[in-house]
Design a protein around this motif. Structure first.
Motif, mmCIF file in Angstrom:
data_model
loop_
_atom_site.group_PDB
_atom_site.id
_atom_site.type_symbol
_atom_site.label_atom_id
_atom_site.label_comp_id
_atom_site.label_asym_id
_atom_site.label_seq_id
_atom_site.Cartn_x
_atom_site.Cartn_y
_atom_site.Cartn_z
ATOM 1 N N ILE A 10 0.841 -1.202 0.000
ATOM 2 C CA ILE A 10 0.000 0.000 0.000
ATOM 3 C C ILE A 10 0.876 1.252 0.000
ATOM 4 C CG2 ILE A 10 -1.624 1.340 1.409
ATOM 5 C CD1 ILE A 10 -2.825 -1.468 2.207
ATOM 6 N N ILE A 11 1.907 1.250 0.821
ATOM 7 C CA ILE A 11 2.802 2.402 0.886
ATOM 8 C C ILE A 11 3.479 2.620 -0.465
ATOM 9 C CG2 ILE A 11 4.959 3.266 1.900
ATOM 10 C CD1 ILE A 11 3.998 1.955 4.562
ATOM 11 N N GLN A 12 3.957 1.564 -1.072
ATOM 12 C CA GLN A 12 4.625 1.693 -2.371
ATOM 13 C C GLN A 12 3.674 2.204 -3.443
ATOM 14 O OE1 GLN A 12 6.460 -2.083 -3.190
ATOM 15 N NE2 GLN A 12 8.148 -1.715 -1.752
ATOM 16 N N ARG A 13 2.412 1.836 -3.346
ATOM 17 C CA ARG A 13 1.423 2.258 -4.348
ATOM 18 C C ARG A 13 1.200 3.771 -4.325
ATOM 19 N NH1 ARG A 13 -4.832 1.077 -4.854
ATOM 20 N NH2 ARG A 13 -5.055 1.640 -7.024
ATOM 21 N N VAL A 14 1.306 4.388 -3.164
ATOM 22 C CA VAL A 14 1.013 5.828 -3.057
ATOM 23 C C VAL A 14 2.243 6.681 -2.771
ATOM 24 C CG1 VAL A 14 -1.380 5.426 -2.333
ATOM 25 C CG2 VAL A 14 0.402 5.697 -0.595
ATOM 26 N N LYS A 19 0.272 15.564 -3.509
ATOM 27 C CA LYS A 19 -0.756 15.801 -2.482
ATOM 28 C C LYS A 19 -2.145 15.671 -3.074
ATOM 29 C CE LYS A 19 1.813 18.760 0.663
ATOM 30 N NZ LYS A 19 1.893 20.086 1.293
ATOM 31 N N ALA A 20 -2.329 16.171 -4.281
ATOM 32 C CA ALA A 20 -3.633 16.076 -4.943
ATOM 33 C C ALA A 20 -4.013 14.615 -5.187
ATOM 34 C CB ALA A 20 -3.617 16.847 -6.258
ATOM 35 N N GLU A 21 -3.041 13.811 -5.594
ATOM 36 C CA GLU A 21 -3.306 12.390 -5.825
ATOM 37 C C GLU A 21 -3.610 11.660 -4.516
ATOM 38 O OE1 GLU A 21 -0.609 11.514 -9.790
ATOM 39 O OE2 GLU A 21 0.392 11.729 -7.846
ATOM 40 N N LEU A 22 -2.889 12.006 -3.443
ATOM 41 C CA LEU A 22 -3.182 11.414 -2.135
ATOM 42 C C LEU A 22 -4.592 11.782 -1.685
ATOM 43 C CD1 LEU A 22 0.174 11.915 -0.207
ATOM 44 C CD2 LEU A 22 -0.852 9.739 -0.902
ATOM 45 N N THR A 27 -10.185 10.418 -0.703
ATOM 46 C CA THR A 27 -11.568 10.790 -0.982
ATOM 47 C C THR A 27 -12.317 9.673 -1.693
ATOM 48 O OG1 THR A 27 -10.917 13.110 -1.128
ATOM 49 C CG2 THR A 27 -13.019 12.531 -2.109
ATOM 50 N N ASP A 28 -11.656 9.048 -2.661
ATOM 51 C CA ASP A 28 -12.299 7.956 -3.395
ATOM 52 C C ASP A 28 -12.497 6.713 -2.528
ATOM 53 O OD1 ASP A 28 -12.351 9.571 -5.630
ATOM 54 O OD2 ASP A 28 -10.718 8.534 -6.673
#
Length: 80
Positions: A10-14, A19-22, A27-28
């Motif tokens: 999960i950490i590697q995925r994000v 910041k906008a993508e996070l 949000t999603d």
């Protein structure tokens, strides 16, 4: 057999997200299908570990107040 570490995956995925993508990821995931819950849990763990006692206390108060509010509304009007 290779050891699968969900937390690291999960950490590697994000990790390289802006910041906008996070924000979009969070949000999603909120109110989404339950498959998103482990990811949100890992992100919350990061936030918790990097927060000082005052921020942790604030988060606990928010969570406690929300749970108490939900508990009071569910006990006040039984659905049966």
């Amino acid at each position: 057999m290779q050891n699968f570490d969900l937390r690291q995956a999960i950490i590697q995925r994000v990790q390289d997200n802006s910041k906008a993508e996070l924000n979009e990821t969070i949000t999603d995931s909120v109110d989404a299908d339950e498959r998103a819950l482990p990811g949100l849990g890992v992100l919350f763990e990061i936030i918790w570990k990097d927060s000082n006692e005052a921020l942790q206390s604030s988060m606990l108060n928010t969570l406690f107040d929300h749970l108490q509010s939900d508990n009071n509304s569910t006990t006040a009007s039984p659905s049966y």
